[in-house]
Design a protein around this motif. Structure first.
Motif, PDB file in Angstrom:
ATOM      1  N   THR A 234      -5.878  -4.715   5.705  1.00  0.00           N
ATOM      2  CA  THR A 234      -4.584  -6.060   5.769  1.00  0.00           C
ATOM      3  C   THR A 234      -4.630  -6.878   4.511  1.00  0.00           C
ATOM      4  OG1 THR A 234      -3.588  -7.851   6.373  1.00  0.00           O
ATOM      5  CG2 THR A 234      -5.593  -7.694   7.526  1.00  0.00           C
ATOM      6  N   TYR A 235      -6.345  -7.009   4.886  1.00  0.00           N
ATOM      7  CA  TYR A 235      -6.649  -7.951   2.725  1.00  0.00           C
ATOM      8  C   TYR A 235      -5.847  -7.117   1.440  1.00  0.00           C
ATOM      9  CZ  TYR A 235      -9.195 -10.674  -0.050  1.00  0.00           C
ATOM     10  OH  TYR A 235      -9.581 -11.931  -1.349  1.00  0.00           O
ATOM     11  N   THR A 236      -6.722  -5.376   1.820  1.00  0.00           N
ATOM     12  CA  THR A 236      -6.669  -4.545   0.806  1.00  0.00           C
ATOM     13  C   THR A 236      -5.247  -4.621   0.522  1.00  0.00           C
ATOM     14  OG1 THR A 236      -8.833  -3.685   1.097  1.00  0.00           O
ATOM     15  CG2 THR A 236      -7.082  -2.441  -0.230  1.00  0.00           C
ATOM     16  N   GLY A 237      -4.266  -5.109   0.980  1.00  0.00           N
ATOM     17  CA  GLY A 237      -2.814  -4.827   0.926  1.00  0.00           C
ATOM     18  C   GLY A 237      -2.668  -6.222   0.173  1.00  0.00           C
ATOM     19  N   LEU A 319      10.034  -4.622  -2.555  1.00  0.00           N
ATOM     20  CA  LEU A 319       9.011  -4.849  -3.360  1.00  0.00           C
ATOM     21  C   LEU A 319       9.022  -7.188  -2.457  1.00  0.00           C
ATOM     22  CD1 LEU A 319       6.202  -4.701  -3.399  1.00  0.00           C
ATOM     23  CD2 LEU A 319       5.853  -5.887  -5.239  1.00  0.00           C
ATOM     24  N   ILE A 320       9.519  -7.508  -3.081  1.00  0.00           N
ATOM     25  CA  ILE A 320       9.059  -9.301  -2.020  1.00  0.00           C
ATOM     26  C   ILE A 320       9.874  -9.112  -0.645  1.00  0.00           C
ATOM     27  CG2 ILE A 320       9.892 -10.981  -2.253  1.00  0.00           C
ATOM     28  CD1 ILE A 320      10.717 -10.881  -5.667  1.00  0.00           C
ATOM     29  N   ALA A 321      10.817  -8.153  -0.264  1.00  0.00           N
ATOM     30  CA  ALA A 321      11.419  -8.784   1.382  1.00  0.00           C
ATOM     31  C   ALA A 321      10.254  -8.249   1.962  1.00  0.00           C
ATOM     32  CB  ALA A 321      12.926  -8.030   1.554  1.00  0.00           C
ATOM     33  N   PRO A 322      10.273  -6.974   2.316  1.00  0.00           N
ATOM     34  CA  PRO A 322       8.640  -6.530   2.729  1.00  0.00           C
ATOM     35  C   PRO A 322       7.326  -6.889   3.049  1.00  0.00           C
ATOM     36  CG  PRO A 322       9.975  -4.692   2.009  1.00  0.00           C
ATOM     37  CD  PRO A 322       9.821  -6.036   0.774  1.00  0.00           C
ATOM     38  N   GLN A 323       7.594  -7.637   1.849  1.00  0.00           N
ATOM     39  CA  GLN A 323       6.031  -7.736   1.624  1.00  0.00           C
ATOM     40  C   GLN A 323       5.886  -9.819   2.437  1.00  0.00           C
ATOM     41  OE1 GLN A 323       5.511 -11.194  -0.117  1.00  0.00           O
ATOM     42  NE2 GLN A 323       2.812 -10.930  -0.077  1.00  0.00           N
ATOM     43  N   LEU A 324       6.487  -9.973   2.562  1.00  0.00           N
ATOM     44  CA  LEU A 324       6.975 -10.912   3.191  1.00  0.00           C
ATOM     45  C   LEU A 324       6.997 -10.727   4.926  1.00  0.00           C
ATOM     46  CD1 LEU A 324      10.355 -12.558   1.837  1.00  0.00           C
ATOM     47  CD2 LEU A 324       7.771 -13.682   1.438  1.00  0.00           C
ATOM     48  N   LEU A 325       7.156  -9.612   4.861  1.00  0.00           N
ATOM     49  CA  LEU A 325       6.850  -9.689   6.328  1.00  0.00           C
ATOM     50  C   LEU A 325       5.325  -9.366   7.003  1.00  0.00           C
ATOM     51  CD1 LEU A 325       8.239  -8.915   9.178  1.00  0.00           C
ATOM     52  CD2 LEU A 325       8.736  -6.769   8.380  1.00  0.00           C
ATOM     53  N   TYR A 326       4.651  -8.152   5.311  1.00  0.00           N
ATOM     54  CA  TYR A 326       3.572  -7.903   5.456  1.00  0.00           C
ATOM     55  C   TYR A 326       2.689  -9.426   5.749  1.00  0.00           C
ATOM     56  CZ  TYR A 326      -0.814  -5.650   4.473  1.00  0.00           C
ATOM     57  OH  TYR A 326      -1.772  -4.950   4.568  1.00  0.00           O
ATOM     58  N   PHE A 328       3.792 -12.582   6.566  1.00  0.00           N
ATOM     59  CA  PHE A 328       3.713 -12.749   8.093  1.00  0.00           C
ATOM     60  C   PHE A 328       2.255 -12.904   9.351  1.00  0.00           C
ATOM     61  CE2 PHE A 328       5.418 -13.544  12.784  1.00  0.00           C
ATOM     62  CZ  PHE A 328       5.446 -14.611  12.470  1.00  0.00           C
ATOM     63  N   ALA A 329       2.704 -11.184   9.438  1.00  0.00           N
ATOM     64  CA  ALA A 329       1.241 -10.297  10.207  1.00  0.00           C
ATOM     65  C   ALA A 329       0.220 -11.148   9.399  1.00  0.00           C
ATOM     66  CB  ALA A 329       1.772  -9.290  10.377  1.00  0.00           C
ATOM     67  N   HIS A 330      -0.184 -10.372   8.083  1.00  0.00           N
ATOM     68  CA  HIS A 330      -1.540 -11.110   8.022  1.00  0.00           C
ATOM     69  C   HIS A 330      -2.170 -12.255   8.177  1.00  0.00           C
ATOM     70  CE1 HIS A 330      -4.078 -10.799   4.427  1.00  0.00           C
ATOM     71  NE2 HIS A 330      -3.934 -11.815   4.207  1.00  0.00           N
ATOM     72  N   ALA A 331      -1.207 -13.023   8.285  1.00  0.00           N
ATOM     73  CA  ALA A 331      -1.652 -14.759   8.705  1.00  0.00           C
ATOM     74  C   ALA A 331      -2.735 -14.442  10.287  1.00  0.00           C
ATOM     75  CB  ALA A 331      -0.787 -15.563   9.193  1.00  0.00           C
ATOM     76  N   VAL A 332      -1.489 -13.654  11.000  1.00  0.00           N
ATOM     77  CA  VAL A 332      -2.201 -13.250  12.339  1.00  0.00           C
ATOM     78  C   VAL A 332      -3.845 -12.666  12.126  1.00  0.00           C
ATOM     79  CG1 VAL A 332      -1.964 -12.454  15.227  1.00  0.00           C
ATOM     80  CG2 VAL A 332       0.385 -13.782  13.416  1.00  0.00           C
ATOM     81  N   MET A 386       0.475  -0.598  -0.599  1.00  0.00           N
ATOM     82  CA  MET A 386       0.593  -1.808   0.494  1.00  0.00           C
ATOM     83  C   MET A 386       1.340  -1.196   1.138  1.00  0.00           C
ATOM     84  SD  MET A 386       2.216  -4.954  -1.300  1.00  0.00           S
ATOM     85  CE  MET A 386       2.160  -5.884  -0.423  1.00  0.00           C
ATOM     86  N   ALA A 387       1.937   0.296   1.004  1.00  0.00           N
ATOM     87  CA  ALA A 387       2.625   0.606   2.404  1.00  0.00           C
ATOM     88  C   ALA A 387       1.027   1.189   4.001  1.00  0.00           C
ATOM     89  CB  ALA A 387       3.140   1.834   2.684  1.00  0.00           C
ATOM     90  N   THR A 388       0.639   1.711   2.799  1.00  0.00           N
ATOM     91  CA  THR A 388      -0.580   2.704   2.810  1.00  0.00           C
ATOM     92  C   THR A 388      -1.163   2.151   4.031  1.00  0.00           C
ATOM     93  OG1 THR A 388      -0.431   4.405   2.068  1.00  0.00           O
ATOM     94  CG2 THR A 388      -2.961   4.220   2.683  1.00  0.00           C
ATOM     95  N   CYS A 389      -1.893   0.634   3.361  1.00  0.00           N
ATOM     96  CA  CYS A 389      -2.435  -0.726   3.547  1.00  0.00           C
ATOM     97  C   CYS A 389      -1.514  -1.033   5.240  1.00  0.00           C
ATOM     98  CB  CYS A 389      -2.647  -1.321   2.884  1.00  0.00           C
ATOM     99  SG  CYS A 389      -3.886  -1.223   1.812  1.00  0.00           S
ATOM    100  N   ALA A 390      -0.895  -0.119   5.264  1.00  0.00           N
ATOM    101  CA  ALA A 390      -0.015  -1.396   6.112  1.00  0.00           C
ATOM    102  C   ALA A 390      -0.286  -0.217   7.728  1.00  0.00           C
ATOM    103  CB  ALA A 390       0.970  -1.640   5.768  1.00  0.00           C
TER     104      ALA A 390
END
Length: 413
Positions: A234-237, A319-326, A328-332, A386-390
């Motif tokens: 998750t950090y790499t993305g 890029l911006i909209a999906p990254q915000l969802l990313y 959110f989960a990254h924080a968890v 970023m998609a691959t990292c996700a």
């Protein structure tokens, strides 16, 4: 919450008020986004100031993460052997010196060198912040406490890019380093006054007796490897976005520096909400289940980003909209993963968090270096990366973490 008496009953640790612990941890963790987000809006200005290439300018961020990654294991071992307080004081002094060095640099290469040293100093702060939570709390409670610390970090990160953008617009690229020097001096004074040692002499002496053994024991532990893999993916993305997004959004899509600062600030707000969600889920769910739920959001963000890129949608919002969802989960994932890696190792928590912390940035920088050419040349490289990292993050969360990631004191397992 009492210190972890059941986990290490023979050890005496400092008993600190909860708010003092949270204030100290938040301050120390916040040095990382401050050293990054305050400075990100200045990247294009730094490039112009030193007449450097985009790739050379990006190395100021990569060098920061290399210094951050390469020294975490050293700081962790020293913190176990000498104690948290002396390592913190040295680290904060180095942070202050590095900020002053960036201010006085006359070439981009000098900025890169000072940023590497600054990354090393931030590593000392982060390692000790996480380790002192394991000194004072049981594993599951340390996850919750780290999540609160990340909430404070997110609140700081909301203001940092806006402040950094305003400083760059009004006073130029050097202004962010001036503010970092002031923050470093303030943090040094705060820790010197408010933080006692949290690890006993008896515990710190153990690591010195057999310095290689804790490292081997930690590296072979399946729980440690599961959560380290989760946080590294998750950090790499997240790192790919931070490294490329200023050029991708400002140069390619013509956002202003201030608009870009707002993008980062809004991402920090979403990160803050993710830490709140993490603590709420942990009330009724285990750490493993919480990670699995967050992985669905990670997978959704990566899938959306990748499909939009493959469909030829070349727009900032894609890029911006999906990254915000990313994020959110990254924080968890980060709240759960960074605390969980220390759970089986109360006697060498510094070494455990240092080893895990070494893996994260080195993987991120390694992947980014391999993708450096495509990231600069292709509009699809960043969203597909970023998609691959996700997808990898979700896969680890649904497999390794579910198999090996149970915490012994987690009543929701």
């Amino acid at each position: 919450m009492r210190p972890s008496e059941d986990q290490h009953p023979a050890h005496e640790t400092a008993v600190l008020p909860r708010m003092t612990v949270l204030g100290t941890v938040t301050l120390l963790l916040s040095l990382h986004p401050l050293a990054g987000y305050l400075y990100l809006p200045a990247l294009p200005a730094l490039r112009e100031r030193f007449a450097a290439s985009t790739e050379a300018t990006q190395w100021t961020l990569s060098a920061f993460l290399i210094g951050f990654g390469l020294t975490q294991l050293m700081w962790g071992w020293l913190a176990d052997r000498l104690g948290r307080r002396p390592v913190l004081l040295v680290g904060l002094m180095v942070f202050l010196v590095a900020a002053i060095g960036c201010l006085s640099a006359s070439r981009m290469l000098e900025v890169v060198a000072w940023r590497a040293l600054q990354g090393a100093s931030v590593a000392a702060a982060g390692v000790c912040a996480r380790a002192l939570l394991r000194d004072l709390y049981q594993p599951t409670e340390s996850v919750r406490m780290l999540s609160i610390g990340f909430s404070g970090l997110s609140a700081v990160a909301v203001a940092a890019p806006i402040c950094g953008a305003a400083l760059v617009a009004q006073r130029g690229a050097a202004a962010s380093f001036e503010l970092l020097a002031a923050i470093g001096a303030a943090a040094l004074v705060y820790v010197a006054i408010n933080l006692p040692e949290t690890v006993s002499d008896h515990r710190s002496g153990r690591v010195a007796q057999r310095p290689g053994m804790p490292l081997l024991r930690i590296a072979h532990h399946r729980l440690f490897r599961a959560y380290t893999a989760l946080t590294a993916c998750t950090y790499t993305g997240h790192y790919l976005f931070l490294m490329v997004s200023s050029f991708w959004l400002i140069d390619r899509h013509e956002l202003s520096v201030f608009q870009y600062g707002l993008v980062l600030a809004f991402g920090s707000i979403v990160h803050l909400l993710g830490t709140f969600a993490c603590r709420r889920w942990l009330v009724t769910r285990s750490v493993r289940t919480t990670v699995a739920h967050a992985a669905w959001l990670t997978f959704a963000s990566g899938s959306t980003m990748g499909l939009l890129a493959l469909a030829g949608v070349d727009a900032a919002w894609a890029l911006i909209a999906p990254q915000l969802l990313y994020v959110f989960a990254h924080a968890v994932h980060q709240s759960c993963g960074q605390a969980a890696v220390m759970a089986p190792f109360p006697d060498c928590a510094g070494t455990a968090t240092g080893l895990s912390g070494t893996v994260l940035p080195l993987v991120a920088v390694g992947v980014a270096s391999m993708l450096a050419g495509p990231l600069s040349a292709s509009a699809m490289a960043l969203p597909l990366g970023m998609a691959t990292c996700a997808v990898l993050t979700a896969a680890v969360a649904w497999t390794l973490v579910q198999r090996d990631g149970a915490l012994d004191d987690d009543g929701n397992n």
